[in-house]
Motif scaffolding. Structure first.
Motif, short mmCIF file in Angstrom:
data_model
loop_
_atom_site.label_atom_id
_atom_site.label_comp_id
_atom_site.label_asym_id
_atom_site.label_seq_id
_atom_site.Cartn_x
_atom_site.Cartn_y
_atom_site.Cartn_z
N ARG A 1 -98.27 31.53 46.97
CA ARG A 1 -97.21 31.61 48.00
C ARG A 1 -97.41 30.51 49.02
NH1 ARG A 1 -97.52 37.87 49.94
NH2 ARG A 1 -96.88 38.83 47.99
N THR A 2 -98.61 30.47 49.57
CA THR A 2 -98.91 29.47 50.59
C THR A 2 -98.71 28.07 50.02
OG1 THR A 2 -100.71 31.00 50.97
CG2 THR A 2 -100.58 29.11 52.42
N LEU B 1 -90.51 37.56 52.03
CA LEU B 1 -90.63 37.51 53.49
C LEU B 1 -91.65 36.47 53.94
CD1 LEU B 1 -90.41 41.29 54.44
CD2 LEU B 1 -88.59 39.60 54.38
N THR B 2 -92.74 36.30 53.18
CA THR B 2 -93.76 35.35 53.64
C THR B 2 -93.32 33.90 53.47
OG1 THR B 2 -94.82 35.66 51.50
CG2 THR B 2 -95.86 36.72 53.38
N MET B 3 -92.55 33.61 52.39
CA MET B 3 -92.27 32.20 52.12
C MET B 3 -90.96 31.70 52.71
SD MET B 3 -93.56 31.48 48.30
CE MET B 3 -92.68 32.75 47.50
N GLN C 1 -100.93 35.44 46.05
CA GLN C 1 -100.91 35.19 47.50
C GLN C 1 -101.26 33.74 47.79
OE1 GLN C 1 -103.54 38.34 48.61
NE2 GLN C 1 -101.86 39.71 49.15
N GLY D 1 -92.61 41.21 49.70
CA GLY D 1 -93.67 40.51 50.42
C GLY D 1 -93.59 39.02 50.18
N GLU D 2 -93.36 38.67 48.93
CA GLU D 2 -93.23 37.27 48.55
C GLU D 2 -92.07 36.62 49.29
OE1 GLU D 2 -94.48 37.22 44.33
OE2 GLU D 2 -92.66 36.03 44.14
N ARG E 1 -95.03 27.12 49.51
CA ARG E 1 -94.42 26.82 50.81
C ARG E 1 -94.85 25.43 51.28
NH1 ARG E 1 -90.10 28.13 53.88
NH2 ARG E 1 -90.57 27.47 55.97
N CYS F 1 -85.75 36.41 57.82
CA CYS F 1 -86.63 37.46 57.30
C CYS F 1 -86.81 38.60 58.30
CB CYS F 1 -87.98 36.88 56.94
SG CYS F 1 -87.87 35.67 55.63
N ASP F 2 -87.13 38.25 59.56
CA ASP F 2 -87.40 39.32 60.52
C ASP F 2 -86.13 40.10 60.87
OD1 ASP F 2 -86.50 37.06 61.69
OD2 ASP F 2 -87.87 37.09 63.41
#
Ligand code: ATP
Ligand code: MG
Lengths: 269, 370
Positions: B174-175, B199-201, B171, B196-197, B178, B219-220
């Motif tokens: 990921r941040t 969609l978050t990045m 996690q 999850g990976e 990005r 993503c959304d």
């Protein structure tokens, strides 16, 4: 044998008697050609000795250059099936006795041998090349004799390299040569060192191949040792000469370890 | 410098097996784009085609508009981060990072300077002389990124680089990834099976299944408007209600399923239009666990159904409640941890509700098996 090499050559009856003392005569003979005088060097024996060592080093290098691409191909390029086939193809000739293999090469390389005949028939040359007198047959025979001992350590070492590292190097712009220089060879150095040591020792100590394939005026040091042991019945001098050869082999191993910065354990593995 | 990447109808075959099939997508300059799909769906294959380790059997790869056919991986403006990182274990961290400069004949001082810059970028200043095995998993990860960035590629390709890390570190990375992408501003093409990976990045994701692209989008959008049953179930959690169309009114579809009639919106197709449905057609209606609520005076949406509580499962930040409709159909819904569920004893019959805006109807098709 080490002890024997420092003792005079005596008839069996006198052994253990007062004359049986430690002496350097045999080593002296190697250097000066005589047990007493120190006037002249024994050019013949020293020459043969150096020639053997230099040729063995040459053969080792030749062997390495020849086997490295094969080992790399088997380990990283070929598909598993063709790699296996190649291994079998390499091993099968070695089911044949070393002596017979040498004779087979002699037939190939002889003045009217297979290779000369082919070269003449395609018009490449007019008269047969004397491969044997040029010692080409000898070099080829010696190189070929221990090829497996070079290929397998190399193969094992290269095989264990992660293929992704080769691709990573390539992706980063590395040329093929540089990838080998910086990635493959450093990774395989223990295998290279162990292959080279084995090939060197066995080449320097080979007897059958030089006997069959060397030109009439080339002697291999083992042939001298053989003569002292068998023909001249001077076991202690034969021992002294063997010890010399052994020492060079040991020095060579240490040298390899030094060059490749590997420990003895890694070589044996 | 950054470049766009276009895959033009790419197929990759191994024998008669299609590892990638008719993949067409345009990835914009400076975008963080992810390919998301289950194991073995052809993600790595696609990435290898982009980086040049593999020639597509059909189609073209264009980078910055230039056809890459016949251009090897060492000549493309891409850099690849391998699934297992493939750092060089016999070299120091710095040597690893500037290997690409070394092979281009850049001088030693210049290399040292660049190595220090990149070590700063990945927050490993002063650790350049260490050997790779002396670093932690997360640090190695960052070294791999720095090594790939050293030649200033226009496109960075990442093959599940976080998969070997533990959850917390993943996690955090990921941040960090990005942030690095924002800083260097180049195109990132990221591959993962972890939604999850992705969609978050990512700016956009492409969902893949069995070598084919199922859906490409923001993503959304992918989460809220799945185009296929596979996407609906692979990205996030979903409850599939198998049923038949009762009536169609614009994009409002009435579906009968398990003796209930629900209203839901129509799913969309690849070109943004609604799927066309006919009465009696077999369909699946998808409703996500977090969109289902227990019905009470305050919460009453346009769909309701009755079900029996099977189990309540605690998952940390949320609780999952497993239900059965007509003692056959399994439904799962989730509530935040703060919601009191002490009254939801097993085998209790409860009434639930969800909005037709959150339910999507799609033609019957295969789901992502998990
Ligand atoms: N060299 C090859 N020869 C034959 N089949 C291959 C080869 N490489 C990949 N495949 C097949 O192609 C399919 C896709 O492989 P790929 O490695 O692209 O999957 P992936 O999506 O990256 O999976 P993972 O998430 O597990 O890494 C797999 O079914 C695999 O077996
Ligand atoms: Mg993969």
């Amino acid at each position: 044998m080490l002890d024997l090499s420092f003792r005079p050559n005596l008839p069996p009856l006198l052994r253990g008697g007062p004359d049986d003392v430690h002496t350097l005569v045999h080593y002296k003979h190697f250097i000066f050609g005589s047990e007493t005088s120190e006037d002249a060097y024994n050019y013949v024996d020293i020459g043969v000795f150096l020639n053997t060592i230099i040729t063995a080093i040459l053969v080792t290098v030749l062997n390495l250059c020849f086997c490295y691409p094969i080992a790399f191909y088997m380990a990283k390029v070929a598909k598993p099936n063709s790699a296996r086939l190649l291994i079998v193809a390499l091993i099968i000739p070695f089911w044949i006795n070393e002596l017979l293999r040498s004779f087979a090469l002699r037939i190939l390389f002889a003045g009217e041998g297979v290779i000369n005949n082919i070269l003449i028939s395609i018009g490449f040359i007019d008269t047969g090349i004397n491969f044997i007198a040029m010692d080409i047959a000898l070099y080829t025979g010696l190189t070929y004799a221990y090829i497996l001992l070079m290929i397998f350590p190399l193969y094992n070492a290269i095989e264990s390299l992660d293929t992704n590292q080769l691709e990573a190097a390539k992706d980063l712009g590395s040329s093929t040569f540089r990838t080998h220089w910086r990635i493959v060879i450093p990774h395989a150095k223990a295998g290279i060192a162990s292959g080279c040591t084995m090939v060197f020792m066995l080449t320097a100590g080979a007897l059958a191949t030089p006997v069959v394939l060397s030109s009439p005026n080339t002697y291999w040091f083992t042939q001298l040792i053989y003569q002292w042991f068998n023909m001249n019945d001077n076991w202690s001098r034969g021992s002294a000469y063997s010890i010399l050869l052994l020492s060079v082999s040991v020095v060579f191993v240490l040298l390899m370890m030094r060059i490749f910065k590997v420990k003895i354990g890694e070589i044996i593995r | 410098m950054s470049a766009d990447v276009e895959l033009n109808n790419i197929s990759v075959t191994f024998g008669s097996f299609y590892a990638a099939k008719n993949v067409s997508v345009k990835i914009n300059q400076g975008e963080f784009f992810s390919f998301l799909g289950p194991s073995g769906c052809g993600k790595t294959t696609l990435l290898r085609a982009i980086s040049g380790f593999l020639d597509p059997s059909e189609g073209k790869v264009l980078i910055a508009g230039q056809d890459m056919a016949g251009i090897g991986p060492n000549k493309r403006p891409t850099s690849l981060i391998f699934q297992n990182l493939a750092l060089f274990p016999l070299m120091s961290v710095s040597e690893n990072i500037v290997f690409s400069l070394e092979v281009r004949g850049v001088g030693k001082q210049e290399r040292q300077k660049r190595a220090d810059e990149l070590l700063d970028l990945i927050a490993l200043s002063g650790q350049g002389d260490k050997k790779v095995h002396e670093l932690s998993g997360g640090q190695r990860q960052r070294v791999a990124i720095a090594r790939a960035l050293a030649i200033e590629p226009k496109v960075l390709l990442l093959d599940e680089p976080l998969s070997a890390l533990d959850l917390k570190l993943r996690q955090k990375m990921r941040t960090e990834l990005r942030a690095i992408q924002k800083r260097v501003g180049i195109t990132f093409i990221y591959i993962t099976h972890d939604q999850g990976e992705a969609l978050t990045m990512s700016d956009r994701v492409a969902v893949m299944n069995e070598g084919e692209l199922e859906q490409v989008g923001l993503c959304d959008d992918v989460y809220d408007f799945p185009h296929t049953p596979f996407v609906a179930t692979f990205v996030g959690e979903n409850n599939p209600f198998y049923g038949k169309v009762v009536s169609v009114e614009g994009d409002k579809i009435r579906v009968e399923s398990h003796n209930n009639t629900f209203v839901a919106k129509s799913g969309k197709t690849g070109d943004g239009k609604n799927h066309s449905f006919s009465t009696g057609q077999e369909v699946i209606m998808f409703i996500r666990p977090e969109s289902i609520f227990i019905k009470n005076e305050n919460t009453q949406l346009d769909n309701t159904f009755k079900a029996r509580v099977n189990t309540v499962e605690f998952e940390g930040n949320i609780k999952n409640i497993y239900l059965k409709i007509n003692s056959k159909m399994n439904v799962r819904f989730s509530v935040p941890n703060a919601v009191d569920t002490s009254n939801l004893s097993n085998n209790k019959d409860i009434e639930l509700t969800f909005s037709s805006q959150k339910a999507v109807v799609l033609p019957k098709g295969s789901l992502a098996v998990d």
